[in-house]
Design an enzyme around this catalytic site. Structure first.
Site, mmCIF file in Angstrom:
data_model
loop_
_atom_site.group_PDB
_atom_site.id
_atom_site.type_symbol
_atom_site.label_atom_id
_atom_site.label_comp_id
_atom_site.label_asym_id
_atom_site.label_seq_id
_atom_site.Cartn_x
_atom_site.Cartn_y
_atom_site.Cartn_z
ATOM 1 N N SER A 252 0.830 -1.199 0.000
ATOM 2 C CA SER A 252 0.000 0.000 0.000
ATOM 3 C C SER A 252 0.864 1.248 0.000
ATOM 4 C CB SER A 252 -0.907 0.010 1.233
ATOM 5 O OG SER A 252 -0.122 0.188 2.413
ATOM 6 N N LYS A 253 0.212 2.398 -0.129
ATOM 7 C CA LYS A 253 0.934 3.677 -0.144
ATOM 8 C C LYS A 253 1.714 3.899 1.141
ATOM 9 C CE LYS A 253 -2.283 5.998 -3.281
ATOM 10 N NZ LYS A 253 -3.252 7.103 -3.447
ATOM 11 N N ARG A 254 1.250 3.288 2.226
ATOM 12 C CA ARG A 254 1.939 3.477 3.512
ATOM 13 C C ARG A 254 3.358 2.931 3.491
ATOM 14 N NH1 ARG A 254 -3.073 1.736 5.165
ATOM 15 N NH2 ARG A 254 -2.283 -0.358 5.581
ATOM 16 N N SER A 255 3.637 2.002 2.571
ATOM 17 C CA SER A 255 4.980 1.413 2.512
ATOM 18 C C SER A 255 6.018 2.437 2.067
ATOM 19 C CB SER A 255 4.996 0.219 1.553
ATOM 20 O OG SER A 255 4.869 0.663 0.205
ATOM 21 N N GLY A 256 5.560 3.463 1.346
ATOM 22 C CA GLY A 256 6.482 4.493 0.877
ATOM 23 C C GLY A 256 7.171 4.152 -0.421
#
Length: 483
Positions: A252-256
């Site tokens: 997800s986007k949270r992984s960076g």
């Protein structure tokens, strides 16, 4: 002829999963000397992001994927943007054809009525439409249409029997029709749903192989019902495995690092990203890991894609990126490295010499800062760095070496690597010291680090005589006070 398509929605940066879908579609087409098409699926107007279409084009270009047909290259089956296809009534026409055949129907149910059909099971909300509007007479339907009552068009899914869907990776999948909802084909705003537009466009545009994520497997039986209703041939479907992070959660986007542009900004090369993305669910038969795009085209066999989730291992990608950086022509490397070098080292030093030290020692370009920052200034360090058991070097011995070598280094004018190395080698021999007992203290003095991208004489050549002597003086002072 094999013809594949990449059909992204312009909703922002391109996720690694979408990049893989594009790449696999591209490789299937190129491996078979077929065609690769781009279609922009912008039917979900609420999620549309201004400028996202440009991101799609830029990503495909930087990844090396050339387009045979698309919005800018009409192959005779356009328009290639779904909103433009809406304007000329393509989807409405085919939906009405299904209504005439009894395979679809108008639904005028209000949001309140639809909400009343929802049930919650194990904390999840489910809704199965009850075919209420299917029982409306033709007169009732025409009356509501004439009155401008909002409507959607639904697929009339049979409640009896089963539907079987065949996928190249997952095989045959059979579901009971009773489990399938009467999915919406045309929304109340006149736009088609993703599922309906896909089937219509893939058929009209001659797509033979469809690649997408396995999250669409559950929708696939409904596609078959549509193909059967129209009497169309079903394309070959290739559903790719889920991509997870190292913790086995969906990437997800949270992984960076979930998008192509994220990775470029973090200092990865597009060639390495493409290479690594190709291996997220597929491997060549010889297990080779470093492959150019041409090599991927030659080796790719979609029948060898794995079912199990693919783990996006950022450490593995960094290693692969480092291998690509090592093989770059030096001029190309410097073009990308120079901004990082100039940001890290503002002193008047030869950037090409700094680049030569860095090229084989970094995995991503931001690594340059940590690798070369001591050229700007010596960091604070403990004199224990002068202790080296293997070389039998101690802070006390290091102080003696630095005091003795300082006037020798002050007398010489040739600060080239080779000349300095020869000078220090002779100096060590003349004083009964090993080479390492001389080089280690000097390297520590001029860098303040236990690990450096070059030996003492390489660092001194770049630093120059004045700066090298200044750093040795400060090291002597430090050792004298802290011994």
């Amino acid at each position: 002829m094999i013809k594949t398509r990449f059909a992204p929605s312009p909703t922002g940066r391109m996720h690694v999963g979408n990049l893989r879908t594009a790449l696999y579609s591209y490789l299937i087409a190129r491996h078979a000397d077929g065609k690769f098409m781009l279609r922009i699926e912008d039917t979900d107007q609420e999620r549309f992001v201004e400028g996202a279409t440009d991101i799609i084009y830029r990503t495909l270009k930087e990844a090396g994927m050339t387009i045979d047909e698309g919005p800018d290259n009409d192959g005779g089956v356009g328009p290639y943007v779904q909103s433009e296809r809406v304007k000329i009534g393509i989807y409405q026409k085919y939906a009405e054809k299904l209504i005439e055949q009894g395979n679809a129907y108008y639904c005028f149910c209000t949001k309140e009525r639809l909400d009343s059909l929802k049930t919650t099971v194990n904390g999840k909300e489910y809704a199965m439409y009850d075919k209420h509007c299917l029982s409306l007479s033709r007169e009732e339907v025409e009356e509501k249409l004439a009155a401008g009552t909002p409507y959607v068009i639904r697929l009339n899914v049979p409640r009896e029997g089963t539907t079987t869907f065949s996928d190249e990776i997952y095989g045959d999948i059979t579901v009971d029709n009773a489990e399938l909802d009467d999915m919406i084909l045309i929304k109340s705003d006149g736009y088609p749903t993703y599922n309906f537009a896909n089937v219509i466009d893939d058929h009209l545009m001659g797509i033979t192989h469809v690649v997408r994520g396995n999250e669409y497997l559950s929708s696939s039986p409904k596609y078959n019902l549509l193909y059967d209703a129209f009497g169309w041939e079903v394309p070959v479907y290739v559903h790719c495995p889920l991509i997870t992070d190292e913790e086995h959660h969906k990437l997800s986007k949270r992984s960076g690092h979930s998008s192509f542009e994220d990775l470029l900004e973090q200092g990865f090369l597009s060639e390495a990203i493409v290479n690594y993305t190709a291996l997220l669910g597929w491997n060549p038969t010889d297990n080779q890991e470093i492959l150019s795009l041409d090599e991927l085209i030659a080796a790719f066999d979609y029948r060898k894609i794995n079912k199990s989730p693919a783990v996006f291992d950022i450490t593995k990608l960094k290693w692969m990126n480092g291998e690509y950086i090592k093989k770059m022509p030096f001029d190309a490397f410097m073009e990308k490295a120079l901004p990082y070098i100039r940001e890290t080292v503002t002193r008047p030093m030869d950037p090409e010499k700094l680049g030569a030290l860095a090229q084989s020692r970094i995995e991503i370009f931001p690594d340059i800062k940590e690798l070369l920052d001591f050229f700007e200034s010596v960091p604070e360090y403990d004199i224990s760095l002068y202790q080296h058991k293997k070389m039998k070097t101690t802070p006390e011995l290091s102080l003696d070496v630095l005091k003795a070598v300082r006037p020798v280094l002050a007398e010489t004018e040739d600060y080239s690597n080779d000349a300095l190395y020869e000078l220090l080698k002779n100096f060590a021999a003349d004083n009964g010291w090993k080479n390492g007992q001389v080089m280690w203290p000097i390297r520590t003095a001029v860098s303040g680090k236990a690990m450096t991208p070059g030996g003492a004489t390489q660092l001194m050549e770049i630093l120059g005589k004045e700066e090298s002597l200044d750093r040795i003086d400060r090291a002597i002072e430090k050792l004298s006070h802290e011994k």
